[in-house]
Design a protein around this motif. Structure first.
Motif, PDB file in Angstrom:
ATOM      1  N   ALA A  52       0.815  -1.219   0.000  1.00 53.86           N
ATOM      2  CA  ALA A  52       0.000   0.000   0.000  1.00 53.86           C
ATOM      3  C   ALA A  52       0.845   1.264   0.000  1.00 53.86           C
ATOM      4  O   ALA A  52       0.478   2.254  -0.632  1.00 53.86           O
ATOM      5  N   VAL A  53       1.974   1.242   0.715  1.00 55.97           N
ATOM      6  CA  VAL A  53       2.796   2.457   0.809  1.00 55.97           C
ATOM      7  C   VAL A  53       3.947   2.458  -0.187  1.00 55.97           C
ATOM      8  O   VAL A  53       4.757   3.387  -0.197  1.00 55.97           O
ATOM      9  N   GLY A  54       4.020   1.439  -1.042  1.00 54.99           N
ATOM     10  CA  GLY A  54       5.051   1.410  -2.071  1.00 54.99           C
ATOM     11  C   GLY A  54       6.451   1.404  -1.504  1.00 54.99           C
ATOM     12  O   GLY A  54       7.337   2.114  -1.999  1.00 54.99           O
ATOM     13  N   ALA A  55       6.688   0.587  -0.492  1.00 55.58           N
ATOM     14  CA  ALA A  55       7.971   0.594   0.208  1.00 55.58           C
ATOM     15  C   ALA A  55       9.106   0.112  -0.684  1.00 55.58           C
ATOM     16  O   ALA A  55       8.950  -0.821  -1.480  1.00 55.58           O
ATOM     17  N   GLY A  56      10.261   0.761  -0.530  1.00 63.54           N
ATOM     18  CA  GLY A  56      11.434   0.356  -1.290  1.00 63.54           C
ATOM     19  C   GLY A  56      12.705   0.881  -0.677  1.00 63.54           C
ATOM     20  O   GLY A  56      12.680   1.641   0.311  1.00 63.54           O
ATOM     21  N   PRO A  57      13.860   0.511  -1.237  1.00 58.23           N
ATOM     22  CA  PRO A  57      15.151   0.976  -0.717  1.00 58.23           C
ATOM     23  C   PRO A  57      15.227   2.501  -0.686  1.00 58.23           C
ATOM     24  O   PRO A  57      14.769   3.171  -1.612  1.00 58.23           O
ATOM     25  N   GLY A  58      15.795   3.017   0.392  1.00 56.36           N
ATOM     26  CA  GLY A  58      15.937   4.466   0.527  1.00 56.36           C
ATOM     27  C   GLY A  58      14.795   5.150   1.234  1.00 56.36           C
ATOM     28  O   GLY A  58      14.915   6.318   1.630  1.00 56.36           O
ATOM     29  N   ASP A  59      13.667   4.459   1.390  1.00 63.84           N
ATOM     30  CA  ASP A  59      12.519   5.050   2.081  1.00 63.84           C
ATOM     31  C   ASP A  59      12.736   5.069   3.588  1.00 63.84           C
ATOM     32  O   ASP A  59      13.357   4.157   4.152  1.00 63.84           O
ATOM     33  N   THR A  60      12.196   6.090   4.225  1.00 61.96           N
ATOM     34  CA  THR A  60      12.066   6.118   5.679  1.00 61.96           C
ATOM     35  C   THR A  60      10.580   6.054   5.996  1.00 61.96           C
ATOM     36  O   THR A  60       9.811   6.908   5.538  1.00 61.96           O
ATOM     37  N   ILE A  61      10.203   5.029   6.745  1.00 65.35           N
ATOM     38  CA  ILE A  61       8.786   4.754   6.963  1.00 65.35           C
ATOM     39  C   ILE A  61       8.512   4.622   8.456  1.00 65.35           C
ATOM     40  O   ILE A  61       9.239   3.933   9.172  1.00 65.35           O
ATOM     41  N   VAL A  62       7.450   5.289   8.909  1.00 65.32           N
ATOM     42  CA  VAL A  62       7.018   5.182  10.299  1.00 65.32           C
ATOM     43  C   VAL A  62       5.910   4.139  10.398  1.00 65.32           C
ATOM     44  O   VAL A  62       4.990   4.117   9.575  1.00 65.32           O
TER      45      VAL A  62
ATOM     46  N   ARG B  76      11.347  -3.639   6.351  1.00 62.17           N
ATOM     47  CA  ARG B  76      12.808  -3.723   6.380  1.00 62.17           C
ATOM     48  C   ARG B  76      13.311  -4.627   5.262  1.00 62.17           C
ATOM     49  O   ARG B  76      14.321  -4.318   4.607  1.00 62.17           O
ATOM     50  N   ARG B  77      12.615  -5.729   5.026  1.00 58.88           N
ATOM     51  CA  ARG B  77      13.028  -6.633   3.945  1.00 58.88           C
ATOM     52  C   ARG B  77      12.901  -5.962   2.582  1.00 58.88           C
ATOM     53  O   ARG B  77      13.593  -6.343   1.628  1.00 58.88           O
ATOM     54  N   ALA B  78      12.018  -4.966   2.488  1.00 57.78           N
ATOM     55  CA  ALA B  78      11.875  -4.225   1.233  1.00 57.78           C
ATOM     56  C   ALA B  78      12.968  -3.169   1.072  1.00 57.78           C
ATOM     57  O   ALA B  78      13.026  -2.491   0.041  1.00 57.78           O
ATOM     58  N   GLY B  79      13.815  -3.021   2.077  1.00 58.31           N
ATOM     59  CA  GLY B  79      14.939  -2.103   1.978  1.00 58.31           C
ATOM     60  C   GLY B  79      14.753  -0.773   2.653  1.00 58.31           C
ATOM     61  O   GLY B  79      15.645   0.085   2.583  1.00 58.31           O
ATOM     62  N   ALA B  80      13.630  -0.559   3.317  1.00 61.71           N
ATOM     63  CA  ALA B  80      13.350   0.734   3.938  1.00 61.71           C
ATOM     64  C   ALA B  80      13.974   0.836   5.326  1.00 61.71           C
ATOM     65  O   ALA B  80      14.259  -0.175   5.981  1.00 61.71           O
ATOM     66  N   THR B  81      14.174   2.079   5.756  1.00 66.09           N
ATOM     67  CA  THR B  81      14.533   2.371   7.142  1.00 66.09           C
ATOM     68  C   THR B  81      13.235   2.577   7.915  1.00 66.09           C
ATOM     69  O   THR B  81      12.367   3.339   7.479  1.00 66.09           O
ATOM     70  N   ILE B  82      13.097   1.895   9.051  1.00 70.65           N
ATOM     71  CA  ILE B  82      11.819   1.890   9.762  1.00 70.65           C
ATOM     72  C   ILE B  82      11.957   2.562  11.118  1.00 70.65           C
ATOM     73  O   ILE B  82      12.862   2.251  11.891  1.00 70.65           O
ATOM     74  N   ILE B  83      11.046   3.490  11.374  1.00 68.46           N
ATOM     75  CA  ILE B  83      10.880   4.084  12.691  1.00 68.46           C
ATOM     76  C   ILE B  83       9.626   3.473  13.299  1.00 68.46           C
ATOM     77  O   ILE B  83       8.537   3.570  12.727  1.00 68.46           O
ATOM     78  N   GLY B  84       9.786   2.815  14.438  1.00 73.88           N
ATOM     79  CA  GLY B  84       8.667   2.121  15.058  1.00 73.88           C
ATOM     80  C   GLY B  84       8.186   2.828  16.303  1.00 73.88           C
ATOM     81  O   GLY B  84       8.961   3.040  17.249  1.00 73.88           O
ATOM     82  N   LEU B  85       6.915   3.218  16.313  1.00 73.59           N
ATOM     83  CA  LEU B  85       6.323   3.840  17.495  1.00 73.59           C
ATOM     84  C   LEU B  85       5.840   2.751  18.439  1.00 73.59           C
ATOM     85  O   LEU B  85       5.026   1.896  18.063  1.00 73.59           O
TER      86      LEU B  85
END
Length: 306
Positions: free
Chosen positions: A137-147, A164-173
């Protein structure tokens, strides 16, 4: 007689009962599964209290539950793909998995790898396929920062790992007791609550590209305040906020199939996807299990063990 969860009217957890029921008879294209574990989900609480009556009305007496893992006990007359004794993971669309025995369509099952614990297999379908849909849904990919809001919950914990497996950096609340778990899964933990906007900005000084809301409580507005584009915000719970703002509400349905379930089960078996089990309860303690779920502070999934 086998036992199953039933309720006769909408209401709080006190309407739930565990009753003797007739032994289910599998149709020609179904198998009868003796359930070893069955996950519980917030959507089932919403159905039980009548909050989703317009969308998914209950027919009383109603059963409960979708996720399951178990052993094939009987096969329908047309079944050729499964045999008695096969260990399986799957789901039903009949609100029936919170039971000792359940009839399951053959197309709703995948084999259980011995490396997938029963409780994990029984909790995998709803949370796992919803997490899979969040990534898409959010089109996750390498280089993304996603909350991810609710990053230690049943869906959030899997969403964060798949992102994370899609290559994104994840901020977890998440609350502070869950920060160690998030660190261990390469997620940057941020405590929710007052000041969370500033804490996210500090953790993501170059900005946030996408936002997944698994918790509600105003996170849609927070995502917009962070400057995230509407088509990269997905909430699986705040439908009113989505209707007001125009962000996405893509749930599990695009991912709710055996191919995705098999993919998730393989990741679990390989040690590449951790499905935390917060607690397990006997079937007779179904009310206690849902009371625990309603606290909304568990790490991972809650499971019934018939």
């Amino acid at each position: 007689m086998p036992r199953a969860v039933r309720f006769d009217e909408y209401g709080d957890i006190d309407v739930l009962e565990v009753r003797d029921v007739p032994r289910p008879e599998p149709a020609a294209d179904e198998v009868l599964v003796r359930v070893r574990a069955a996950g519980i989900n917030p959507g089932e609480s919403a159905i039980r209290i009548g909050a989703l009556h317009e969308r998914w009305p209950a027919t009383f007496p109603s059963g409960q539950g979708s996720d399951l893992a178990g052993v094939v006990e009987e096969v329908g007359s047309a079944v050729r793909t499964w045999s008695v004794g096969d260990e399986v993971i799957g789901w039903v669309d009949t609100r029936a998995s919170h039971a000792e025995l359940v009839a399951v369509p053959v197309g709703n099952l995948v084999p259980r790898d011995p490396a997938v614990p029963w409780q994990v297999g029984g909790a995998l379908f709803v949370a796992g396929t919803t997490a899979h849909a969040n990534v898409r849904a959010v089109g996750a990919g390498p280089g993304d920062t996603i909350v991810v809001a609710g990053a230690a919950g049943g869906v959030g914990s899997l969403t964060a790992q798949l992102l994370r497996r899609a290559g994104a950096t994840i901020i977890g609340l998440a609350s502070e007791p869950n920060h160690t778990w998030l660190h261990e899964h390469s997620v940057v933990p941020v405590t929710y609550g007052d000041g969370v906007l500033d804490r996210i900005r500090a953790a993501a000084p170059e900005g946030v590209d996408a936002f997944v809301d698994t918790f509600g409580d105003g996170y849609v507005d927070l995502a917009l305040e962070l400057g995230v584009a509407k088509d990269r915000i997905n909430t699986i719970i705040d439908f009113a906020g989505a209707a007001r703002t125009g962000v996405k509400t893509e749930g599990m349905h695009g991912s709710a199939n055996v191919d995705v379930l098999a993919e998730l089960a393989k990741l679990v078996a390989a040690g590449d996807l951790d499905v935390p089990i917060a607690a397990s309860y006997p079937l007779v303690e179904v009310r206690t299990a849902y009371r625990d779920l309603m606290r909304r502070h568990t790490r991972g999934k809650i499971v019934l063990v018939p």
